[in-house]
Structures are given as C-alpha cells and as structure tokens.
Design a protein around this motif. Structure first.
Motif, short mmCIF file in Angstrom:
data_model
loop_
_atom_site.label_atom_id
_atom_site.label_comp_id
_atom_site.label_asym_id
_atom_site.label_seq_id
_atom_site.Cartn_x
_atom_site.Cartn_y
_atom_site.Cartn_z
N GLU A 8 0.83 -1.20 0.00
CA GLU A 8 0.00 0.00 0.00
C GLU A 8 0.87 1.26 0.00
OE1 GLU A 8 -2.84 -0.23 3.19
OE2 GLU A 8 -3.29 1.93 2.96
N GLN A 9 1.93 1.24 0.80
CA GLN A 9 2.85 2.38 0.84
C GLN A 9 3.52 2.58 -0.51
OE1 GLN A 9 4.98 0.73 4.22
NE2 GLN A 9 4.46 2.52 5.46
N LEU A 10 3.94 1.47 -1.13
CA LEU A 10 4.57 1.56 -2.45
C LEU A 10 3.62 2.18 -3.46
CD1 LEU A 10 6.55 -1.76 -3.05
CD2 LEU A 10 7.47 0.55 -2.86
N ARG A 11 2.39 1.66 -3.46
CA ARG A 11 1.40 2.16 -4.41
C ARG A 11 1.19 3.66 -4.25
NH1 ARG A 11 -3.11 -0.46 -2.92
NH2 ARG A 11 -2.03 -2.43 -3.23
N ALA A 12 1.09 4.12 -3.00
CA ALA A 12 0.86 5.54 -2.75
C ALA A 12 2.06 6.38 -3.18
CB ALA A 12 0.55 5.76 -1.27
N GLY A 13 3.26 5.90 -2.86
CA GLY A 13 4.47 6.66 -3.19
C GLY A 13 4.69 6.74 -4.69
N ILE A 14 4.40 5.66 -5.39
CA ILE A 14 4.59 5.64 -6.84
C ILE A 14 3.52 6.51 -7.51
CG2 ILE A 14 4.59 4.16 -8.89
CD1 ILE A 14 5.84 1.99 -7.01
#
Ligand code: 5GP
Ligand code: MG
Length: 175
Positions: A8-14
């Motif tokens: 989820e963090q990756l998705r948001a950051g990307i």
C-alpha cells in the motif's frame, strides 16, 4: 527480513511520483528509459499511471572493465536503445540511488544522443551514501542505508518478485 515499505505504501508513493512527473511534462511526449533489471516494476507502474504520450525503452549498463577486479566506468549498451531520443524529453528510471555513481555516469551518455532533456526518477534514495553532486529529479522514497530487496531489487537473483520492499538482515546475506 523486515518489511520497510508494504504494498500500500509503495502504491501511494509511486502514485505521488507519477503525478509529479505528469505535472512536470504537462502532456508533452516523454521517453521513459528503464535501467535493467531492477527498475522494471517501477517502470511498469509508471507506464500504467502516466496518461500521456509515452515511449518506453530499456538500457543495460555494464562496467567497462568487465572481468577485471576494478568495476570501471559504466557504459550503456546502446544497441538496446530502439528509438531515436534526439529532441525527446527523456526520463531515466532506476530502482535505487545510493552513491549516485550509476546515474552520474549514465546521464551524460544519454545526453550525448541529443535529447531535449534528461531527467531522472528513482523509487528509493539511500540517505548518507551520496558521492556525486547530482540528485535525482523525482524520488518516491528516502530510506536509511540498509540493504533492500523486493519489487525488482534482488540479492543474488532472489527476492525480485516480492511485491514490497524489505530490508535484508545481515545473517540473510550469508546465503
Ligand atoms: P549507486 O550507483 O547509486 O551507488 O547504486 C545504485 C545501484 O546499486 C542500484 O541501481 C542497485 O542496482 C544497486 N544497489 C544499491 N543499493 C542496493 C540495495 O540495498 N539493494 C539492492 N538490491 N541493490 C542495491
Ligand atoms: Mg541498478
């Protein structure tokens, strides 16, 4: 293994990174150039998030002194670059910015091919390792100086498949 950035963090950051890129180029055509192999996941995500005219290219960099002990300067295997980047806006996409040496050596080589501009985007930037004056133009996450795997990043060909970024603990790098 310790999860540093979950899915989820990756998705948001990307998504944030893609939005910055989208705003910066404001609909102008862009050539994304991924540095193999570590950047392929980020590259695939950016392609899906950037609703604008895109060309996608891949480059492989290799040490010029291959086979010797000294790593030597990185040279781009230009055979891999399929399209002409002359006059194009180029965004070089890499997995991780540590010392900065990789991008420091690759950017001028792309610049020689006559693009309108060369900018850089990375998924991760390691704090406290930088040895060059160049900074990436777009960064999704700053992390501390630990060895990370997952999401394209490997350790001895393992862990590229992980859908998250994890810290490999010292005892795990033994084998
Ligand atoms: P730099 O040239 O900026 O020092 O290093 C960048 C490259 O080193 C990255 O593209 C990546 O291939 C490799 N690298 C640096 N740190 C790590 C790490 O923690 N994990 C993995 N898997 N590769 C790393
Ligand atoms: Mg790399």
């Amino acid at each position: 293994m310790k999860v540093l950035l979950n899915e989820e963090q990756l998705r948001a950051g990307i998504a944030r990174l893609a939005e910055q890129v989208r705003q910066h180029y404001a609909g102008r055509p862009l050539t994304l150039v991924g540095v193999m192999v570590g950047s392929i996941m980020l590259l695939a995500d950016l392609v899906r998030l950037l609703d604008m005219p895109l060309r996608v290219e891949l480059i492989q960099s290799r040490g010029a002194n291959k086979g010797t002990k000294r790593p030597g300067p990185l040279v781009i295997d230009l055979e891999l670059l399929m399209s002409d980047i002359r006059g194009r806006s180029v965004l070089l996409v890499d997995d991780l910015f540590a010392t900065g040496q990789t991008l420091w050596e690759l950017v001028p080589q792309l610049d020689e091919l006559g693009p309108a501009s060369v900018r850089t985007a990375v998924l991760l930037r390691k704090q406290g390792r930088q040895q060059v004056s160049l900074q990436p133009d777009f960064v999704a996450f700053d992390i501390s100086d630990v060895f990370v795997v997952g999401y394209g990043l490997d350790y001895n060909d393992r862990y590229r498949n992980l859908p998250y970024i994890a810290e490999l603990e010292p005892q795990e790098t033994g084998g």
